[in-house]
Scaffold this motif. Structure first.
Motif, PDB file in Angstrom:
ATOM      1  N   GLY A 144       0.156   2.261   4.905  1.00  0.00           N
ATOM      2  CA  GLY A 144      -1.235   2.213   5.348  1.00  0.00           C
ATOM      3  C   GLY A 144      -1.654   3.487   6.058  1.00  0.00           C
ATOM      4  N   LEU A 148      -4.649   5.880   4.681  1.00  0.00           N
ATOM      5  CA  LEU A 148      -5.813   6.088   5.542  1.00  0.00           C
ATOM      6  C   LEU A 148      -6.008   7.571   5.836  1.00  0.00           C
ATOM      7  CD1 LEU A 148      -8.077   5.017   7.360  1.00  0.00           C
ATOM      8  CD2 LEU A 148      -6.385   4.777   9.185  1.00  0.00           C
ATOM      9  N   LEU A 179      -9.126   4.918   0.130  1.00  0.00           N
ATOM     10  CA  LEU A 179      -9.467   3.951   1.166  1.00  0.00           C
ATOM     11  C   LEU A 179      -9.448   2.527   0.629  1.00  0.00           C
ATOM     12  CD1 LEU A 179     -12.315   5.924   2.984  1.00  0.00           C
ATOM     13  CD2 LEU A 179      -9.969   5.569   3.748  1.00  0.00           C
ATOM     14  N   GLY A 180      -9.794   2.365  -0.668  1.00  0.00           N
ATOM     15  CA  GLY A 180      -9.647   1.052  -1.274  1.00  0.00           C
ATOM     16  C   GLY A 180      -8.190   0.628  -1.339  1.00  0.00           C
ATOM     17  N   ALA A 183      -7.174  -0.519   2.100  1.00  0.00           N
ATOM     18  CA  ALA A 183      -7.610  -1.884   2.403  1.00  0.00           C
ATOM     19  C   ALA A 183      -6.699  -2.911   1.728  1.00  0.00           C
ATOM     20  CB  ALA A 183      -9.055  -2.081   1.952  1.00  0.00           C
ATOM     21  N   GLU A 186      -3.404  -3.060   3.630  1.00  0.00           N
ATOM     22  CA  GLU A 186      -3.526  -3.695   4.935  1.00  0.00           C
ATOM     23  C   GLU A 186      -3.603  -5.215   4.830  1.00  0.00           C
ATOM     24  OE1 GLU A 186      -3.508  -1.436   8.049  1.00  0.00           O
ATOM     25  OE2 GLU A 186      -2.435  -0.947   6.223  1.00  0.00           O
ATOM     26  N   ARG A 187      -4.157  -5.712   3.726  1.00  0.00           N
ATOM     27  CA  ARG A 187      -4.239  -7.171   3.559  1.00  0.00           C
ATOM     28  C   ARG A 187      -2.859  -7.800   3.429  1.00  0.00           C
ATOM     29  NH1 ARG A 187      -8.675  -5.736   0.044  1.00  0.00           N
ATOM     30  NH2 ARG A 187     -10.665  -6.330   1.008  1.00  0.00           N
ATOM     31  N   LEU A 196      -7.526  -5.524   9.354  1.00  0.00           N
ATOM     32  CA  LEU A 196      -8.882  -5.630   8.842  1.00  0.00           C
ATOM     33  C   LEU A 196      -9.703  -6.638   9.639  1.00  0.00           C
ATOM     34  CD1 LEU A 196      -8.270  -5.421   4.992  1.00  0.00           C
ATOM     35  CD2 LEU A 196      -8.827  -3.602   6.606  1.00  0.00           C
ATOM     36  N   LEU A 199     -12.668  -5.422  11.741  1.00  0.00           N
ATOM     37  CA  LEU A 199     -13.999  -5.198  11.194  1.00  0.00           C
ATOM     38  C   LEU A 199     -14.897  -6.407  11.367  1.00  0.00           C
ATOM     39  CD1 LEU A 199     -13.049  -3.267   7.936  1.00  0.00           C
ATOM     40  CD2 LEU A 199     -13.601  -2.369  10.206  1.00  0.00           C
ATOM     41  N   THR A 205     -16.792  -3.252  15.579  1.00  0.00           N
ATOM     42  CA  THR A 205     -17.599  -2.924  14.412  1.00  0.00           C
ATOM     43  C   THR A 205     -18.843  -2.140  14.798  1.00  0.00           C
ATOM     44  OG1 THR A 205     -16.830  -4.926  13.303  1.00  0.00           O
ATOM     45  CG2 THR A 205     -18.796  -3.873  12.421  1.00  0.00           C
TER      46      THR A 205
END
Length: 402
Positions: A144, A148, A179-180, A183, A186-187, A196, A199, A205
């Protein structure tokens, strides 16, 4: 510096914020020495990369450390002090660096950084340790962090390379893809570098979104301001520098006062108040110089910069006070990331807007004034959007604990 902000913050959460800060200062100082002695451009670039990594730690971790050692109700004034010292550095850096370069060449600027870095390292050893703060466990999220950093760095490079041989659009698409991927990683990560879930947290945020927008506005004054003053208002270069110094000087004076005001009221309310002042100041920059000349420009800066300091102190206080102590380093890094993204975007997008309008006008001074008005009206619109964002209600107001 932008790309690794969250990573160094996460490392501080895991291995101790003071320890990582000391490492960051040492890396920055060593990079300055290597830069001063660099025999070739690749060596100089490598030194600057090292300084960027060190600078990320030097900007993110002091925020988290300050919150660690500050009692509730006094965080705002500490954030105000940090804002004041940052403004003083902003005012002194270009002037001192320019003087040294004129005296001893470009390497002199790097030699200046070396003793300052050594002094910072010595001072930082006196900081209290945050070892009592609970630390995240488990394997560090290397994948990650890499994705990032690569995504943010690619975005930054895309916006700062117009006119070069590097095409902007493919770089932006590459940044989106990276960046996709971040994400997606990170999930699934057991211990994500940036959960996440952050956010969905109101203060984080809104803090990041408004940070991006406000930094874009403030950078527009630094990028567009000198051209507008010189070409539009026809000031000499020394006078341009003098007028430009009004902003940092006003910030330095108002930072501590802004922090105390945050402590005496509610940070969320002061965020909106600061953003409203930033909006008014940007609108004044668009209109007052057309009516009152350089006096109007100075008045606009005196309105804008206290609003920025009020927003900065309130936003940092609100976000870090509403964050689990175990995650303050990475959230402070997220604030630094969002601010730097705004600075990069402002330098590129607002500069391009100003240049495009200026190039389309016949008379030089008229074109510059028209471009200044349009650019700062866009800046005022961005600040107004930030104000609206600060008022949007979020359902989740719980402190981040993951």
């Amino acid at each position: 510096m932008t790309g690794v902000s969250i990573t160094v913050g996460a490392l501080g959460d895991r291995w101790g914020r003071r320890r990582i800060l000391l490492v960051g200062i040492a890396v920055f100082t060593l990079g300055a020495v290597v830069g001063a002695l660099a025999p070739t451009l690749p060596v100089l670039i490598t030194a600057r990369v090292a300084q960027g990594v060190g600078a990320a730690a030097m900007t993110a971790l002091p925020l988290a450390l300050a919150r660690d050692v500050t009692a509730d109700g006094q965080t705002g004034r500490i954030m105000g002090v940090l804002g004041t010292t940052s403004a003083i550095g902003t005012a002194l850096g270009p002037a001192l660096g320019g003087t040294l370069i004129g005296w001893g060449g470009w390497a002199a600027a790097f030699w200046m950084m070396a003793p300052l870095g050594a002094a910072s390292l010595l001072l930082a050893t006196a900081l209290p340790s945050s070892d009592t703060t609970p630390r995240p466990r488990g394997r560090f999220d290397i994948s990650g962090s890499v994705l990032l950093t690569a995504g943010v760095a690619t975005y930054a490079f895309a916006l700062t390379s117009p006119g070069s041989n590097w095409p902007t659009a493919p770089l932006l698409l590459g940044a989106v893809a990276l960046l996709g991927g971040f994400a997606a990683v990170e999930r699934r990560a057991a211990h994500p570098v940036l959960p996440l879930a952050t956010l969905r947290h109101r203060s984080i945020t809104t803090g990041m979104i408004t940070n991006v927008l406000v930094a874009t506005v403030m950078m527009s004054t630094l990028v567009v301001g000198p051209y507008a003053l010189h070409n539009g208002l026809e000031l000499s270069l020394p006078l341009v520098g003098l007028v430009m110094s009004v902003g940092p000087v006003t910030s330095a004076v108002s930072g501590i006062l802004a922090g105390r005001l945050v402590d005496r009221t509610t940070p969320a309310v002061m965020i909106t108040a600061g953003l409203a002042l930033v909006t008014l100041g940007a609108a004044c920059l668009a209109l007052l110089p057309l009516w009152w000349g350089v006096v109007g420009y100075i008045v606009a800066l005196i309105v804008l910069t206290p609003g920025y300091q009020l927003f900065l102190a309130a936003n940092n206080t609100h976000v870090l006070s509403d964050t689990d102590p175990a995650h303050r380093g990475r959230i402070a890094g997220a604030l630094g990331l969002s601010r730097n993204l705004g600075l990069i975007t402002g330098a590129s997008a607002m500069g391009v807007l100003y240049a495009a309008i200026d190039a389309g006008m016949d008379a030089a001074s008229t074109g510059s004034l028209s471009a200044m008005r349009a650019t700062f009206l866009v800046a005022a619109l961005l600040a107004a959007i930030a104000t609206a964002v600060s008022l949007v209600p979020f359902a989740n107001r719980r402190t981040l604990t993951r």
